[in-house]
Scaffold this motif. Structure first.
Motif, mmCIF file in Angstrom:
data_model
loop_
_atom_site.group_PDB
_atom_site.id
_atom_site.type_symbol
_atom_site.label_atom_id
_atom_site.label_comp_id
_atom_site.label_asym_id
_atom_site.label_seq_id
_atom_site.Cartn_x
_atom_site.Cartn_y
_atom_site.Cartn_z
ATOM 1 N N LYS A 142 -13.115 -2.766 -14.012
ATOM 2 C CA LYS A 142 -14.221 -3.632 -13.200
ATOM 3 C C LYS A 142 -13.333 -4.485 -12.506
ATOM 4 N N LEU A 143 -12.342 -5.409 -12.972
ATOM 5 C CA LEU A 143 -11.564 -6.555 -12.185
ATOM 6 C C LEU A 143 -10.881 -5.892 -11.245
ATOM 7 N N GLN A 144 -10.126 -4.601 -11.478
ATOM 8 C CA GLN A 144 -9.423 -3.874 -10.558
ATOM 9 C C GLN A 144 -10.333 -3.546 -9.269
ATOM 10 N N TRP A 145 -11.575 -2.927 -9.552
ATOM 11 C CA TRP A 145 -12.366 -2.582 -8.557
ATOM 12 C C TRP A 145 -12.485 -3.706 -7.631
ATOM 13 N N ILE A 146 -13.165 -4.878 -8.202
ATOM 14 C CA ILE A 146 -13.643 -5.990 -7.777
ATOM 15 C C ILE A 146 -12.097 -6.592 -6.755
ATOM 16 N N ASN A 269 -0.455 4.385 -4.534
ATOM 17 C CA ASN A 269 -1.005 3.995 -3.039
ATOM 18 C C ASN A 269 -1.855 2.757 -3.277
ATOM 19 N N ILE A 270 -2.616 2.561 -4.327
ATOM 20 C CA ILE A 270 -3.280 1.260 -4.172
ATOM 21 C C ILE A 270 -2.391 0.036 -4.121
ATOM 22 N N MET A 271 -1.188 0.023 -4.805
ATOM 23 C CA MET A 271 0.113 -0.911 -4.798
ATOM 24 C C MET A 271 0.437 -0.984 -3.331
ATOM 25 N N LYS A 272 0.584 0.051 -2.735
ATOM 26 C CA LYS A 272 0.977 0.296 -1.418
ATOM 27 C C LYS A 272 0.089 -0.534 -0.521
ATOM 28 N N GLY A 273 -1.290 -0.521 -0.771
ATOM 29 C CA GLY A 273 -2.165 -1.019 0.155
ATOM 30 C C GLY A 273 -2.032 -2.510 -0.011
ATOM 31 N N PHE A 274 -1.900 -2.847 -1.065
ATOM 32 C CA PHE A 274 -1.731 -4.356 -1.529
ATOM 33 C C PHE A 274 -0.395 -5.048 -0.940
ATOM 34 N N SER A 275 0.480 -4.140 -0.849
ATOM 35 C CA SER A 275 1.698 -4.615 -0.237
ATOM 36 C C SER A 275 1.533 -4.320 1.436
ATOM 37 N N ALA A 276 0.990 -3.735 1.694
ATOM 38 C CA ALA A 276 0.567 -3.687 3.426
ATOM 39 C C ALA A 276 -0.294 -4.869 3.483
ATOM 40 N N ALA A 277 -1.228 -5.219 2.790
ATOM 41 C CA ALA A 277 -2.005 -6.386 3.111
ATOM 42 C C ALA A 277 -1.048 -7.795 3.244
ATOM 43 N N ALA A 278 -0.181 -7.745 1.991
ATOM 44 C CA ALA A 278 0.705 -8.902 2.053
ATOM 45 C C ALA A 278 1.616 -9.038 3.500
ATOM 46 N N ALA A 279 2.036 -7.930 3.920
ATOM 47 C CA ALA A 279 2.704 -7.865 5.242
ATOM 48 C C ALA A 279 1.822 -8.405 6.456
ATOM 49 N N ILE A 280 0.740 -7.980 6.450
ATOM 50 C CA ILE A 280 -0.134 -8.257 7.512
ATOM 51 C C ILE A 280 -0.178 -9.736 7.563
ATOM 52 N N LEU A 305 -8.499 -14.907 0.187
ATOM 53 C CA LEU A 305 -8.883 -13.341 -0.567
ATOM 54 C C LEU A 305 -7.744 -12.511 -0.887
ATOM 55 N N VAL A 306 -6.805 -12.052 0.093
ATOM 56 C CA VAL A 306 -5.953 -11.198 -0.334
ATOM 57 C C VAL A 306 -4.748 -11.824 -1.371
ATOM 58 N N CYS A 307 -4.805 -12.899 -1.440
ATOM 59 C CA CYS A 307 -3.760 -13.575 -2.358
ATOM 60 C C CYS A 307 -4.479 -13.498 -3.958
ATOM 61 N N VAL A 308 -5.790 -13.704 -3.698
ATOM 62 C CA VAL A 308 -6.457 -13.633 -5.124
ATOM 63 C C VAL A 308 -6.799 -12.358 -5.436
ATOM 64 N N SER A 309 -6.972 -11.471 -4.587
ATOM 65 C CA SER A 309 -6.852 -9.758 -4.955
ATOM 66 C C SER A 309 -5.931 -9.621 -5.662
ATOM 67 N N ILE A 310 -4.531 -9.744 -4.884
ATOM 68 C CA ILE A 310 -3.286 -9.500 -5.498
ATOM 69 C C ILE A 310 -3.021 -9.813 -7.122
ATOM 70 N N TYR A 311 -3.396 -11.199 -7.229
ATOM 71 C CA TYR A 311 -3.378 -11.946 -8.495
ATOM 72 C C TYR A 311 -4.276 -11.214 -9.414
ATOM 73 N N PHE A 312 -5.511 -10.698 -9.370
ATOM 74 C CA PHE A 312 -6.330 -10.062 -10.062
ATOM 75 C C PHE A 312 -5.819 -8.677 -10.427
ATOM 76 N N TYR A 313 -5.619 -8.016 -9.619
ATOM 77 C CA TYR A 313 -5.035 -6.702 -9.711
ATOM 78 C C TYR A 313 -3.634 -6.578 -10.269
#
Length: 337
Positions: A142-146, A269-280, A305-313
């Motif tokens: 659930k935390l990962q989906w959030i 691919n999910i981690m790739k998405g988080f990496s792309a968000a950090a690049a933005i 939100l991006v930083c918190v989501s990366i931490y949660f994931y």
């Protein structure tokens, strides 16, 4: 010994994610510079095609080094590329799907307000997570989906640009726009996860897979060049508007593409998405110093939100970087979307 190997593997994954993030951020900054400084804009379709060619050449070079001898290198190419049309067709699927995605995204942008497009297109992030669950038999907590949906919201806010009033009336078809964006989102999730499944379902070298995909990618992009800018390229030339900065952007895109495939192979691919968000986020912060871009409240909130989501994931969880065969028993029930 097992703990040491696990630590080395973790360091390697972090290294790949970090390099991909930095290269993607540098690419975004360089691309913005070429688009604002060059008087004669180059054809973006030709740049994409050249990027595919360079990625192919780099993959061939790395495969040659990996095989260790000219004989084994030729054998690998003959068996896996020239003598394996079925595998080439298999790896042409992502290239074709990405081409459809790009065209649908353009069609959606032409028929939706920019703000609506920005929000709806970020649904590709949870769509990728859903495809990962359905196609690779994985589960997310659930935390990962959030954290995935939090990342979606964060990227939307980071890229948010207030709509500007205009006197030019453009006829739009919202129904067509939403249909196109839905197809683009599905294509984005499917193509990325499909490529990940192909990479992890066999022992075939990553660089062989890259060669197979980039060959089809060159064909697809050449068709795009002809359909989009064929007449103008015939008049002005294939390399019209190219400068040293443009070549630098193409080089960054090529290196970033190779690192993306490494990230998909050894993480997901999910981690790739988080990496792309950090690049933005990084590229936008750098643009503040380089181009005088103003930081807004929405950007600050989106970055948070991006930083918190990366931490949660990134909190301790089950391994999601390898394909599971069938369903595995778990005390924690997977949550739905």
């Amino acid at each position: 010994m097992a703990a040491t190997r696990e630590n080395v593997s973790l360091i390697f994954k972090l290294y790949c994610l970090t390099v991909m993030t930095l290269v993607a951020a540098a690419y975004t900054i360089a691309l913005r510079y070429t688009r604002t400084s060059d008087k004669e804009l180059y054809f973006s379709t030709t740049a994409v095609c050249i990027t595919e060619v360079i990625k192919l050449l780099l993959s061939v070079g790395i495969l040659a080094k990996e095989t260790g001898s000219l004989g084994r290198f030729k054998t690998s190419l003959r068996e896996n590329v020239l003598g394996s049309p079925k595998e080439l067709m298999k790896l042409s699927v992502p290239s074709l799907v990405y081409a459809i995605q790009n065209n649908m995204a353009f069609l959606a942008l032409s028929n939706l307000d920019a703000a609506v497009y920005q929000v709806t297109y970020q649904l590709k992030i949870p769509c990728t997570a859903l495809c990962t669950v359905l196609m690779l038999n994985r589960t997310l907590s659930k935390l990962q989906w959030i954290s995935v949906f939090m990342l979606c919201g964060g990227v939307t806010l980071v890229q948010w640009k207030p709509a500007q009033a205009t006197k030019v009336m453009v006829e739009q078809n919202p129904l067509l726009g939403f249909g196109a964006i839905a197809i683009a989102v599905l294509c984005s999730g499917f193509a990325g996860v499909y490529f990940e499944k192909v990479l992890k379902s066999s022992d075939t070298s990553l660089w062989v897979r890259n060669i197979q995909m980039y060959l089809s990618g060159i064909v697809v992009t050449l068709v795009g060049v002809y359909l989009s800018d064929g007449a103008e390229i015939k008049e002005k030339g294939f390399f019209y508007g190219y400068t040293y900065y443009v070549w630098f952007v193409i080089f960054l895109a090529s290196v970033g593409g190779l690192y993306t495939s490494v990230v998909v192979k050894y993480t997901d691919n999910i981690m790739k998405g988080f990496s792309a968000a950090a690049a933005i986020v990084l590229s936008t912060i750098a643009s503040v110093m380089l181009f005088g871009l103003q930081i807004t409240l929405t950007f600050a909130l989106g970055t948070l939100l991006v930083c918190v989501s990366i931490y949660f994931y990134g909190l301790p969880r089950q391994d999601t970087t390898s394909i599971q065969q069938g369903e595995t028993a778990s005390k924690e029930r997977p949550s739905g979307v």
